[in-house]
Scaffold this active site. Structure first.
Site, mmCIF file in Angstrom:
data_model
loop_
_atom_site.group_PDB
_atom_site.id
_atom_site.type_symbol
_atom_site.label_atom_id
_atom_site.label_comp_id
_atom_site.label_asym_id
_atom_site.label_seq_id
_atom_site.Cartn_x
_atom_site.Cartn_y
_atom_site.Cartn_z
ATOM 1 N N GLU A 275 12.815 37.999 18.646
ATOM 2 C CA GLU A 275 14.269 37.996 18.786
ATOM 3 C C GLU A 275 14.814 39.419 18.985
ATOM 4 O O GLU A 275 15.855 39.611 19.592
ATOM 5 C CB GLU A 275 14.906 37.355 17.535
ATOM 6 C CG GLU A 275 16.288 36.797 17.787
ATOM 7 C CD GLU A 275 16.833 35.948 16.634
ATOM 8 O OE1 GLU A 275 16.312 36.028 15.508
ATOM 9 O OE2 GLU A 275 17.794 35.204 16.870
ATOM 10 N N HIS A 296 -11.810 29.970 14.451
ATOM 11 C CA HIS A 296 -12.379 28.675 14.807
ATOM 12 C C HIS A 296 -11.409 27.868 15.671
ATOM 13 O O HIS A 296 -11.502 26.648 15.764
ATOM 14 C CB HIS A 296 -12.733 27.901 13.533
ATOM 15 C CG HIS A 296 -13.672 28.670 12.659
ATOM 16 N ND1 HIS A 296 -15.040 28.584 12.775
ATOM 17 C CD2 HIS A 296 -13.434 29.611 11.703
ATOM 18 C CE1 HIS A 296 -15.602 29.403 11.905
ATOM 19 N NE2 HIS A 296 -14.641 30.044 11.249
ATOM 20 N N LYS A 410 23.767 27.628 21.351
ATOM 21 C CA LYS A 410 24.695 27.344 20.245
ATOM 22 C C LYS A 410 25.978 26.738 20.801
ATOM 23 O O LYS A 410 26.508 25.772 20.252
ATOM 24 C CB LYS A 410 25.048 28.638 19.501
ATOM 25 C CG LYS A 410 23.999 29.117 18.543
ATOM 26 C CD LYS A 410 24.567 30.267 17.717
ATOM 27 C CE LYS A 410 23.473 30.984 16.976
ATOM 28 N NZ LYS A 410 23.892 32.228 16.357
#
Ligand code: PA5
Length: 440
Positions: A275, A296, A410
């Site tokens: 960000e 793994h 938003k």
């Protein structure tokens, strides 16, 4: 002091994939000089280790009387508290008296489970939002507010707000209903706020000493502006990561701690890095990882996949527990070699072996070494990574403290949810939905 190893990004070690020490040092000096000019008021986070802790400690102490503490917050208002909880009080809810739930994602199923577990009468709800306007946090707040009211409980005893010192919706409500509040300093933004009451209140509430966390961070704050490079490893790391992107096209930054207790530090760092730096087409993609688990899962990709990654290890010298591996089945070599060693030796050897394997394959990697995981070093690594990220932002010549790219989403949410003033966005959402073509 935590240590930084940069040998595996240098040409001596990894040939043409590497950087020369002179270019690293020249960029590191630039980072320090840019930071010294203090071009952004949000660099105030560097002064946080010197804050007054009286109120945080007082409220934190009171919080210990509650059986359940719920944190409502998201992004920078949730990830820091989560790291403190999971690194310094692992399995807290199974072991300790105060149970803590961090409810960030407004997933209704998670909420249902939390509500089923807690007893509201003995619950303190810490609503954390710098802006006081985040939809997720406010929606969860409204749900808990209604529940507390329905039970005829006193809101002043069940809520504490951590928010902007002057403005925002939470401030308005706090004043009207006399809700206790803790302040996030005006110039400190969400993802750089863990060393404010955002993180320190919950630290105190679970029995940690916030002054120890700040003590570790102080060492970094004092070194951040030091021009002597030997005292400023943050500048080296910012320089290496910046140059690895801009000169060597290493676009993916794998953050790889070797400790379960640092797993959430990966998430916290990835938010901070992503960000803060992903702007104007710049920045690198942080990838949250965990050793040895991801050996793994992802190591194959890192060793032989696209030449676009740089690995940032975080190793821990002393894990604090010395579980010895028993010497059993000595007639089977596949088990015999493990016997007599400790788990700490194994996890640290795996880290070393992975780093060496990458090195032998000429893959750039860096390492931060923590002597141990305690309040002091957790405070230190928070501040270390925050300084590194801001220095990198200054090298990229972007503002590492804003997030203009998240605003549109938003606004569209506001429009779709019917917030006044966002009618146009609401119409846009409807039009967008009509255009969708689903395949069944
Ligand atoms: O770093 C940031 O500023 C964001 O990630 C915020 O922390 C997040 O959006 C939550 O914002 P607020 O604390 O204002 O509710």
């Amino acid at each position: 002091m935590i240590k930084l190893d940069i040998s595996n990004v240098l040409t001596e070690e990894i040939g043409q994939n590497g950087l020369s020490i002179s270019e690293v040092e020249s960029e590191a000096k630039k980072a320090i000089s840019l930071l010294t000019q203090k071009p952004y008021k949000e660099l105030e986070f560097i002064n946080l280790p010197f804050q007054d802790l009286i109120k945080t400690k007082e409220y934190g102490k009171k919080a210990r009387d509650y059986e359940y503490i719920i944190i409502l917050g998201i992004g920078g208002s949730a990830l820091g508290p989560r790291v403190l909880l999971e690194s310094l009080k692992p399995f807290n809810n199974l072991i300790n008296k105060n149970k803590v739930f961090i409810y960030d994602n407004v997933d209704p199923a998670t909420l249902k489970h939390v509500i089923e577990i807690i007893d509201l009468k003995s619950t303190l709800i810490n609503v954390i939002s710098k802006s006081g306007s985040t939809a997720e946090t406010l929606a969860s707040f409204l749900i808990f507010w209604k529940m507390i009211k329905n039970r005829k409980l006193d809101v002043r005893e069940h809520f504490i707000f951590t928010t902007d010192p002057e403005k925002g919706n939470l401030r308005i409500i706090a004043e009207e209903y006399e809700i206790p509040t803790l302040e996030i300093p005006k110039n400190v933004v969400g993802r750089y706020s863990v060393l404010t009451p955002v993180g320190l209140f919950i630290a105190e509430a679970i029995g940690l000493k916030s002054e120890e966390i700040l003590e570790g961070a102080k060492e970094i704050s004092e070194r951040a502006f030091k021009e002597n490079l030997n005292e400023n490893p943050m500048a080296y790391l910012a320089s290496c990561l910046y140059l690895m992107d801009t000169l060597k096209k290493r676009k993916v930054l794998v953050f790889l701690p070797y400790s379960d207790r640092l797993k959430t530090l990966s998430e916290w760092f990835c938010q901070l890095w992503g960000e803060s730096l992903g702007k104007q087409g710049k920045g690198t993609t942080p990838y949250p990882s965990l050793g040895t688990t991801d050996q793994h899962s992802q190591l194959q990709l890192w060793m032989e996949g696209p030449e676009d990654k740089i690995i940032l290890f975080v190793s821990v010298d002393s894990h604090g527990f010395q579980e010895e591996i028993p010497e059993e089945f000595n007639y089977i070599e596949g088990l015999k070699y493990l016997g007599g060693h400790t788990l700490e030796e194994l996890i640290n050897t795996e880290q070393l072996a992975t780093e060496m394997a990458l090195n032998l394959n000429k893959k750039p990697n860096l390492k931060i070494v923590l002597p141990k995981i305690n309040s002091y070093y957790i405070g230190q690594i928070f501040q270390f990574l925050q300084v590194v990220t801001s220095m990198a932002g200054l090298l990229y010549n972007i503002n590492p403290f804003n997030q203009p790219g998240v605003e549109l989403g938003k606004r569209l949410t506001y429009g779709a949810m019917g917030k006044r003033g966002f009618e146009t966005e609401g119409e846009e959402v409807k039009k967008y939905l009509k255009k969708k073509r689903f395949l069944i």
